[in-house]
Structure formats: structure tokens, C-alpha cells
Design an enzyme around this catalytic site. Structure first.
Site, PDB file in Angstrom:
ATOM      1  CG  HIS A 276      15.058 -82.111 -81.428  1.00  0.00           C
ATOM      2  ND1 HIS A 276      14.619 -80.952 -80.821  1.00  0.00           N
ATOM      3  CD2 HIS A 276      15.738 -81.549 -82.506  1.00  0.00           C
ATOM      4  CE1 HIS A 276      15.043 -79.994 -81.297  1.00  0.00           C
ATOM      5  NE2 HIS A 276      15.775 -80.313 -82.553  1.00  0.00           N
TER       6      HIS A 276
ATOM      7  CG  ASP B   1      13.429 -81.363 -77.523  1.00  0.00           C
ATOM      8  OD1 ASP B   1      14.406 -82.256 -77.430  1.00  0.00           O
ATOM      9  OD2 ASP B   1      13.391 -80.578 -78.478  1.00  0.00           O
TER      10      ASP B   1
ATOM     11  CB  SER C  99      17.558 -77.742 -82.655  1.00  0.00           C
ATOM     12  OG  SER C  99      16.145 -77.492 -83.055  1.00  0.00           O
ATOM     13  N   GLY C 100      18.448 -76.813 -79.501  1.00  0.00           N
ATOM     14  CA  GLY C 100      19.330 -77.229 -78.480  1.00  0.00           C
ATOM     15  C   GLY C 100      20.114 -75.827 -77.769  1.00  0.00           C
TER      16      GLY C 100
HETATM   17  C1  4AZ Z   1      14.290 -77.185 -86.114  1.00  0.00           C
HETATM   18  O1  4AZ Z   1      14.057 -77.665 -87.113  1.00  0.00           O
HETATM   19  C2  4AZ Z   1      13.670 -76.058 -85.733  1.00  0.00           C
HETATM   20  N1  4AZ Z   1      10.998 -71.808 -85.322  1.00  0.00           N
HETATM   21  C3  4AZ Z   1      13.959 -75.194 -84.786  1.00  0.00           C
HETATM   22  C4  4AZ Z   1      13.376 -74.126 -84.195  1.00  0.00           C
HETATM   23  C5  4AZ Z   1      12.327 -73.834 -84.808  1.00  0.00           C
HETATM   24  C6  4AZ Z   1      11.657 -74.382 -85.844  1.00  0.00           C
HETATM   25  C7  4AZ Z   1      12.506 -75.430 -86.397  1.00  0.00           C
HETATM   26  C8  4AZ Z   1      11.432 -72.593 -84.367  1.00  0.00           C
HETATM   27  O2  4AZ Z   1      15.551 -77.398 -85.607  1.00  0.00           O
END
Ligand code: 4AZ
Length: 437
Positions: free
Chosen positions: A247, A292, A388-389
């Protein structure tokens, strides 16, 4: 009876006038000055001895033959279960030898580099790390270590039979040691080369303030869109491959628009690389967050160092029981919808079973076999936007494994809404098919 002081008249005892002596005559003054200067110099010397000339790391390459085990084909594969288990046994034995010796506080750790066949056993090549006063000499320490080892061969019941004649020990510098360890993954060193116990790292990404130390999470990378900035985390799995979330490339899939940086700060980074290739999982579904996972290949390889290292990939058969202690790291926000953090942060979380995570009051069946939940049911500690990632890692006897990739979650650190991660073990074959790793 009361005591009455006698009275004396000046006539009986005429006043004597002493000549007032000069206390600070030049001799005294100079002696006093010399003494003060000496005290200051000695104090500085003592402080310097303890602060500057504290302990230093000393590294040794050890090679020896073990005669009570047979060589196995899989010892040649550094990621095989046979190799890993044998290494752990040898490393534990070394640790036992030194824990029972006079130099027990001096031993830091050891790592096997190679197991090779020998006509009557297995040849072992390993590095040993010690901490001794910096004023000590490598050769003197070498003799001490050898003495401890020989002593334990005589007196301790060891699981492996070490051939004494075959034993060699050579001092090496930190660069050489790092090069020897480059063939292995998931081994971390802090900047002072001292491994950091995992229990130090208990702070949070969300609502926390503790930042990571240099070299503590050497596989962490930041993926940035040129001219825009940090978008996602990623993990280094070889000199050229990063693993991240699919993502992260929803907005932009053009490798020429991306760079990867390494180090505990985004600015300034320790190392910066262009991205040459982006591989997104063919079955990534943005609606369900399934599969993902993505790979990014660097345009030029990175050299491993104490602050840039690859993480190990888990075997596809790895099973982490619920409540296993794992760590998540990232440059993401520390509050819902907060800004990216310039300094890397870390959080200790716990794995949560898919059964619990799929409960109606949690994620109500949204967790599929390629996902892994981690965090706490009461919330409070979690990954968040911008993480993320990035990696979710597990420490198995001082070797770190990438078990998850930060993927999604309902908001951050809310009760009954733990973080959801891509279950890396599920994609072990996919990663191998794309990268050969
Ligand atoms: C995001 O938006 C995201 N709490 C990453 C991790 C989590 C929530 C949102 C986990 O990238």
C-alpha cells in the site's frame, strides 16, 4: 562549689607584644600553589581514566575442530534450521564457558560464522567479543581467553568435544569482525559495538518518547518520495533488497521517484540510495488489505556496517505463540494524524492470536491467513501512520527475524484495535521467487 575565675592585674603579667608573622610568605604560597595544581591534575587523571579510558571491545576470530558431531549438508545453508540450531548450541556453550570463569563480566557474546566438514568432525569458525579496559593489550587478553578455554576443556562437562590442538585464536578489528558477520543476518550492534539487551527497548511509538539508539535497528529504512518526504518504513533483507508494504506504492509506483535512507534519523541519513525496481504483490487488494507486501530493489548496493544490516527472514514454518514479545519500529506519527518523526522510535508489543483478533468486538473476521495481529487489547502501544511498511521483529537467541510488516489497523493504539501486520512467513516462497533470497 562554684568555680570563680581568678583575676589578674596587668602589673603581674605585663602584656607581651609578639611580632606578627606573615602567614603567606613566598615559600608557603608557592608550596600551596603546587599542591593545589597537583590535586587538580591527579583528579583530572582519575576522571579521565574512568571516563575516557573505560572499557573497550576486543574481537577475536576462533577456529577449532569438534569431533563428536558429524557434518550435515545443510550446515552450508546459513538459513537452514540445522545451521541455526548448531550455531545456537555452540554460542551457548561459549557463553557457559565464560560465565563460569573469572572473566565473566568481560565476555559480550559470540557468533558462529561458518561450519565446514572435516574428516573426523566439523570445523568451526566463529567471532568472540569481549570488553576489557582500553589500556589492556589484545595479546594479553588473547592469552587470558585461551587459558579460560583450556581450563574449561579440562574441568567442564561440555556438550561438544573440542580438539585442543586445532584451536586457534586471532585478534581482529571491528571492521574485520563486521565483514565476517556479513554472511549472517539479524545481528545487531550498537555504535559502541555493545549488543543491547532487548528489555531496554520498551517504549512506544504511539504516546511514547523513547527514540532508538544508533545501530539498534540496523535493517530499518525510510522510503521517501523525492521532493515530498518520508512515506513508509521498509526492512533491508540483503545488500540490495528492501521489503515493505504494497500500500506504500498506492500513490506512486515509479521507482525513479523514490529513494531509501538508512540510519536513526531521516535528516541527516547515514546512507541514501536510489530505487531501481518496485515489485508489488500481484494479489494485493486495497479493499481487504490482503497480500500487503512489496519489494524495492536499490539502484546500488549498500555496504553493511554497525548501523546498516540485513534482518533475517523467518522460515515459512515459524510459529509464534500468542503474547510473544515482538518489536515494531518506525518514523511514523506518535499520535493519530500526527507528523512524521525525524528520529526512529520503537515499541514493544505482543502477538495476538488470529482467533482473538477476528472476534466480533475486535476486527470481526477481517484478519486473513496472511495477516498477523500484534499490540495490546487495552491499546496504548501501537504502530501508526508513517510506520507502514516497516518491520515487526522477533528476537530468537540474539538473532532478529522479520515476522511482520506494518500494514493497517483501525486508528492507532485504541483498545481492541491492535496493529495488523503482513505475516512475512506466509510470503517466504514469494520473496524467494522474486529475489532469490
Ligand atoms: C497507516 O495509516 C496505519 N495502528 C499504520 C498502522 C496502523 C494504523 C494505520 C496500526 O499507515
Amino acid at each position: 562549689m562554684m568555680y570563680v575565675p581568678a583575676e589578674f592585674s596587668e602589673a603581674d603579667y605585663p602584656r607581651v607584644h609578639y611580632q606578627r608573622q606573615q602567614f603567606w610568605d613566598p615559600t608557603r604560597l608557592s608550596l600551596f600553589t603546587v599542591a593545589i595544581v597537583a590535586i587538580i591534575v591527579i583528579s583530572i587523571g582519575i576522571v579521565t581514566h574512568f571516563v575516557v579510558e573505560g572499557d573497550k571491545s576486543f574481537y577475536y576470530l576462533a577456529s577449532f575442530k569438534v569431533t563428536n558431531i558429524k557434518y550435515k549438508e545443510n550446515y552450508g545453508i546459513k538459513t537452514s534450521r540445522e545451521f541455526i540450531e548448531r550455531c545456537y548450541q555452540i554460542e551457548r556453550m561459549m557463553s557457559r564457558i565464560f560465565q563460569h570463569s573469572s572473566g565473566k563480566d568481560r565476555f559480550i557474546k559470540s557468533h558462529v560464522i561458518q561450519l565446514s566438514p572435516d574428516e573426523n568432525g566439523v570445523n568451526i569458525l566463529m567471532v568472540l567479543m569481549f570488553q576489557y579496559p582500553s589500556t589492556d593489550s589484545a595479546e594479553r587478553i588473547r592469552k587470558k581467553i585461551k587459558r579460560i578455554l583450556y581450563q574449561s576443556l579440562k574441568t567442564q562437562q561440555l556438550p561438544l568435544t573440542i580438539n585442543k590442538q586445532s584451536f586457534t585464536l586471532t585478534p581482529i578489528d571491528s571492521k574485520k569482525m563486521r565483514n565476517f558477520l556479513n554472511s549472517r543476518c539479524g545481528i545487531r550492534m550498537t555504535s559502541s559495538y555493545v549488543p543491547l539487551p532487548a528489555f531496554f527497548s520498551t517504549e512506544r511509538i504511539v504516546q511514547g518518547s523513547k527514540t532508538a539508539m544508533e545501530g539498534e535497528w540496523p535493517w530499518q529504512a525510510s522510503l521517501q518520495l523525492i521532493g515530498v518526504g518520508h512515506q513508509c518504513g521498509a526492512s533491508l533483507i540483503s545488500n540490495t533488497w528492501l521489503i515493505t508494504a504494497a500500500h506504500c506504492f498506492r500513490r506512486n509506483k515509479d521507482p525513479r521517484q523514490w529513494i531509501a535512507t538508512f540510519g536513526t534519523t531521516i535528516t541527516p541519513p547515514r546512507v541514501r540510495r536510489n530505487v531501481a525496481k518496485i515489485i508489488i504483490h500481484e494479489n494485493y487488494h486495497r479493499e481487504t488489505n490482503e497480500n500487503d507486501i512489496a519489494l524495492a530493489q536499490l539502484a546500488t548496493r549498500v555496504e553493511f556496517s554497525n548501523v546498516v544490516q540485513k534482518v533475517c527472514l523467518p522460515d515459512s514454518s515459524i510459529k509464534l505463540p500468542p503474547k510473544t514479545r515482538v518489536f515494531v519500529t518506525g518514523f511514523g506519527s506518535i499520535v493519530d494524524d500526527g507528523p512524521t518523526q525525524n528520529r526512529l522510535r520503537q515499541a514493544r508489543v505482543e502477538t495476538i492470536s488470529t482467533g482473538v483478533c477476528n472476534r466480533k468486538d475486535v476486527y470481526d473476521g477481517l484478519i486473513t491467513s496472511g495477516m498477523l495481529c500484534a499490540g495490546f487489547m487495552e491499546g496504548k502501544v501501537d504502530a501508526c501512520k508513517g510506520d507502514s511498511g516497516g518491520p515487526l521483529v522477533y528476537d530468537n537467541h540474539d538473532i532478529w527475524y522479520l515476522v511482520g510488516i506494518v500494514s493497517w489497523g483501525q486508528s492507532c493504539a485504541r483498545p481492541k484495535k491492535p496493529g495488523v501486520y503482513t505475516r512475512v512467513a506466509q510470503y517466504r516462497d514469494w520473496i524467494a521467487s522474486k529475489t532469490g533470497i
